[in-house]
Design a protein around this motif. Structure first.
Motif, PDB file in Angstrom:
ATOM      1  N   ASN A 134      38.939  42.396 -41.201  1.00 27.56           N
ATOM      2  CA  ASN A 134      39.246  43.239 -42.369  1.00 27.56           C
ATOM      3  C   ASN A 134      38.863  44.696 -42.358  1.00 27.56           C
ATOM      4  OD1 ASN A 134      40.356  41.044 -43.799  1.00 27.56           O
ATOM      5  ND2 ASN A 134      38.191  40.227 -44.157  1.00 27.56           N
ATOM      6  N   ALA A 135      37.936  44.927 -41.545  1.00 24.23           N
ATOM      7  CA  ALA A 135      37.007  46.359 -41.464  1.00 24.23           C
ATOM      8  C   ALA A 135      37.391  46.906 -40.059  1.00 24.23           C
ATOM      9  CB  ALA A 135      35.706  46.063 -41.509  1.00 24.23           C
ATOM     10  N   CYS A 136      38.071  46.454 -39.119  1.00 24.28           N
ATOM     11  CA  CYS A 136      38.123  47.117 -37.897  1.00 24.28           C
ATOM     12  C   CYS A 136      39.577  47.393 -37.513  1.00 24.28           C
ATOM     13  CB  CYS A 136      37.381  46.729 -36.881  1.00 24.28           C
ATOM     14  SG  CYS A 136      35.419  46.445 -37.077  1.00 24.28           S
TER      15      CYS A 136
ATOM     16  N   GLY B  36      26.162  49.408 -37.922  1.00 27.45           N
ATOM     17  CA  GLY B  36      24.704  48.770 -38.236  1.00 27.45           C
ATOM     18  C   GLY B  36      24.123  50.150 -39.175  1.00 27.45           C
ATOM     19  N   ASP B  37      24.580  51.235 -38.765  1.00 28.48           N
ATOM     20  CA  ASP B  37      24.267  52.556 -39.369  1.00 28.48           C
ATOM     21  C   ASP B  37      24.693  52.803 -40.573  1.00 28.48           C
ATOM     22  OD1 ASP B  37      21.985  52.846 -37.757  1.00 28.48           O
ATOM     23  OD2 ASP B  37      23.044  54.520 -36.756  1.00 28.48           O
ATOM     24  N   GLY B  38      26.082  52.067 -40.776  1.00 29.11           N
ATOM     25  CA  GLY B  38      26.983  52.392 -41.842  1.00 29.11           C
ATOM     26  C   GLY B  38      28.018  53.454 -41.729  1.00 29.11           C
ATOM     27  N   GLN B  39      28.141  54.027 -40.524  1.00 28.40           N
ATOM     28  CA  GLN B  39      29.139  55.011 -40.003  1.00 28.40           C
ATOM     29  C   GLN B  39      30.546  54.351 -39.947  1.00 28.40           C
ATOM     30  OE1 GLN B  39      27.934  57.139 -36.539  1.00 28.40           O
ATOM     31  NE2 GLN B  39      25.876  56.427 -36.825  1.00 28.40           N
ATOM     32  N   MET B  40      30.715  53.199 -39.810  1.00 31.13           N
ATOM     33  CA  MET B  40      31.951  52.334 -39.671  1.00 31.13           C
ATOM     34  C   MET B  40      31.637  51.106 -40.847  1.00 31.13           C
ATOM     35  SD  MET B  40      34.242  53.524 -37.882  1.00 31.13           S
ATOM     36  CE  MET B  40      34.529  55.192 -37.514  1.00 31.13           C
ATOM     37  N   PRO B  41      32.940  50.939 -41.410  1.00 34.20           N
ATOM     38  CA  PRO B  41      34.233  51.465 -41.242  1.00 34.20           C
ATOM     39  C   PRO B  41      33.971  52.850 -42.094  1.00 34.20           C
ATOM     40  CG  PRO B  41      34.129  49.702 -42.868  1.00 34.20           C
ATOM     41  CD  PRO B  41      32.930  49.590 -42.056  1.00 34.20           C
ATOM     42  N   MET B  42      34.751  53.835 -41.624  1.00 37.31           N
ATOM     43  CA  MET B  42      34.691  55.271 -42.420  1.00 37.31           C
ATOM     44  C   MET B  42      34.719  54.943 -43.917  1.00 37.31           C
ATOM     45  SD  MET B  42      37.962  57.169 -40.417  1.00 37.31           S
ATOM     46  CE  MET B  42      38.055  58.244 -41.550  1.00 37.31           C
TER      47      MET B  42
ATOM     48  N   ILE C  64      35.756  56.490 -46.592  1.00 37.73           N
ATOM     49  CA  ILE C  64      36.880  56.242 -47.487  1.00 37.73           C
ATOM     50  C   ILE C  64      37.865  54.830 -47.321  1.00 37.73           C
ATOM     51  CG2 ILE C  64      38.583  57.199 -45.845  1.00 37.73           C
ATOM     52  CD1 ILE C  64      39.667  58.866 -48.221  1.00 37.73           C
ATOM     53  N   TYR C  65      37.653  54.227 -46.058  1.00 35.51           N
ATOM     54  CA  TYR C  65      38.326  53.202 -45.970  1.00 35.51           C
ATOM     55  C   TYR C  65      38.375  51.984 -46.887  1.00 35.51           C
ATOM     56  CZ  TYR C  65      41.046  49.251 -43.174  1.00 35.51           C
ATOM     57  OH  TYR C  65      41.865  48.407 -42.929  1.00 35.51           O
ATOM     58  N   PRO C  66      36.996  51.585 -47.243  1.00 33.55           N
ATOM     59  CA  PRO C  66      36.605  50.365 -48.157  1.00 33.55           C
ATOM     60  C   PRO C  66      37.246  50.849 -49.667  1.00 33.55           C
ATOM     61  CG  PRO C  66      34.850  50.639 -46.920  1.00 33.55           C
ATOM     62  CD  PRO C  66      35.812  51.568 -46.441  1.00 33.55           C
TER      63      PRO C  66
ATOM     64  N   GLU D 165      38.192  44.509 -48.962  1.00 32.35           N
ATOM     65  CA  GLU D 165      37.703  43.517 -48.320  1.00 32.35           C
ATOM     66  C   GLU D 165      37.012  43.948 -47.143  1.00 32.35           C
ATOM     67  OE1 GLU D 165      41.747  44.775 -47.041  1.00 32.35           O
ATOM     68  OE2 GLU D 165      41.058  44.492 -48.916  1.00 32.35           O
ATOM     69  N   ALA D 166      37.313  45.351 -46.767  1.00 29.28           N
ATOM     70  CA  ALA D 166      36.454  46.093 -45.657  1.00 29.28           C
ATOM     71  C   ALA D 166      34.995  46.617 -45.956  1.00 29.28           C
ATOM     72  CB  ALA D 166      37.202  47.000 -45.259  1.00 29.28           C
ATOM     73  N   LYS D 167      34.701  46.056 -47.481  1.00 31.45           N
ATOM     74  CA  LYS D 167      33.200  46.632 -47.646  1.00 31.45           C
ATOM     75  C   LYS D 167      32.416  45.875 -47.208  1.00 31.45           C
ATOM     76  CE  LYS D 167      30.795  47.926 -51.920  1.00 31.45           C
ATOM     77  NZ  LYS D 167      30.257  49.228 -51.441  1.00 31.45           N
ATOM     78  N   LEU D 168      31.423  46.098 -46.419  1.00 25.70           N
ATOM     79  CA  LEU D 168      30.346  45.276 -45.785  1.00 25.70           C
ATOM     80  C   LEU D 168      29.101  45.558 -46.354  1.00 25.70           C
ATOM     81  CD1 LEU D 168      31.269  46.416 -41.928  1.00 25.70           C
ATOM     82  CD2 LEU D 168      32.238  44.674 -43.399  1.00 25.70           C
ATOM     83  N   SER D 169      28.443  44.599 -46.749  1.00 25.31           N
ATOM     84  CA  SER D 169      27.135  44.401 -47.396  1.00 25.31           C
ATOM     85  C   SER D 169      26.096  44.573 -46.255  1.00 25.31           C
ATOM     86  CB  SER D 169      27.035  42.973 -48.002  1.00 25.31           C
ATOM     87  OG  SER D 169      26.830  41.899 -46.748  1.00 25.31           O
ATOM     88  N   ARG D 170      25.057  44.714 -46.518  1.00 26.94           N
ATOM     89  CA  ARG D 170      23.794  44.827 -45.717  1.00 26.94           C
ATOM     90  C   ARG D 170      23.941  43.622 -44.699  1.00 26.94           C
ATOM     91  NH1 ARG D 170      18.845  42.991 -45.621  1.00 26.94           N
ATOM     92  NH2 ARG D 170      18.669  42.781 -47.909  1.00 26.94           N
ATOM     93  N   GLU D 171      24.077  42.358 -45.340  1.00 25.91           N
ATOM     94  CA  GLU D 171      24.031  41.138 -44.494  1.00 25.91           C
ATOM     95  C   GLU D 171      25.229  41.115 -43.507  1.00 25.91           C
ATOM     96  OE1 GLU D 171      23.801  41.266 -47.982  1.00 25.91           O
ATOM     97  OE2 GLU D 171      21.508  40.862 -48.048  1.00 25.91           O
ATOM     98  N   ASP D 172      26.405  41.504 -44.169  1.00 30.29           N
ATOM     99  CA  ASP D 172      27.413  41.828 -43.156  1.00 30.29           C
ATOM    100  C   ASP D 172      27.205  42.474 -41.652  1.00 30.29           C
ATOM    101  OD1 ASP D 172      29.041  40.033 -44.669  1.00 30.29           O
ATOM    102  OD2 ASP D 172      30.027  41.578 -45.750  1.00 30.29           O
TER     103      ASP D 172
END
Length: 152
Positions: A51-53, A112-118, A120-122, A127-134
């Motif tokens: 979903n994110a990569c 881990g640092d939130g640089q990816m996914p870019m 704008i992508y989410p 579905e590509a939005k990653l939570s801290r837990e993700d």
């Protein structure tokens, strides 16, 4: 009358730029060296990758409708091309152990640092939005997967 002419020019330019090729990278469904095809990953991790990569970092990009409309198509094509150049997960099994470790480390840092996914992508792919837990689970997977490379 003058505003009508301006509108005709704007519409003509918009239609005209649709004729400029975007250079959209090809989608390839047969990827014998693909990461997800060749390794049993935890379901959550596989879902995060898909979903994110995978749209930018594999040969299996799924292009949404706006990827066919200039000038956005040019940006999407550039992002996919650069993503594949930096890491193509469809080529995973063709990488050396050292390359895989380098890529896993880079993935851990950038996700881990939130640089990816870019950023704008989410916005266009919720579905590509990653939570801290993700992100934490993903980083943990990269570490575990790297350790497995040494145990082989």
């Amino acid at each position: 009358m003058r505003s009508r002419i301006i509108w005709y020019i704007v519409i003509g330019l918009f239609v005209g730029i649709q004729l400029v090729p975007s250079g959209r990278p090809e989608v390839v469904d047969d990827n014998p060296n693909d990461l997800l095809s060749n390794h049993q990953l935890p379901e959550h991790t596989a879902s995060l990758l898909r979903n994110a990569c995978y749209d930018c970092h594999s040969n299996e990009s799924i292009y949404p409708w706006y990827a066919y409309v200039a000038p956005v198509s040019w940006l999407v094509s550039r992002d996919v091309r650069l993503g594949r150049e930096n890491l193509n997960l469809s080529d995973w099994n063709s990488f050396s152990k050292g390359e895989k470790l380098k890529y896993l480390d880079g993935m851990a840092v950038e996700v881990g640092d939130g640089q990816m996914p870019m950023i704008i992508y989410p916005l266009t792919h919720p579905e590509a939005k990653l939570s801290r837990e993700d992100r934490e689970a993903f980083v943990e997977w990269t570490e575990t997967f790297a350790e497995q490379l040494f145990s082989k």
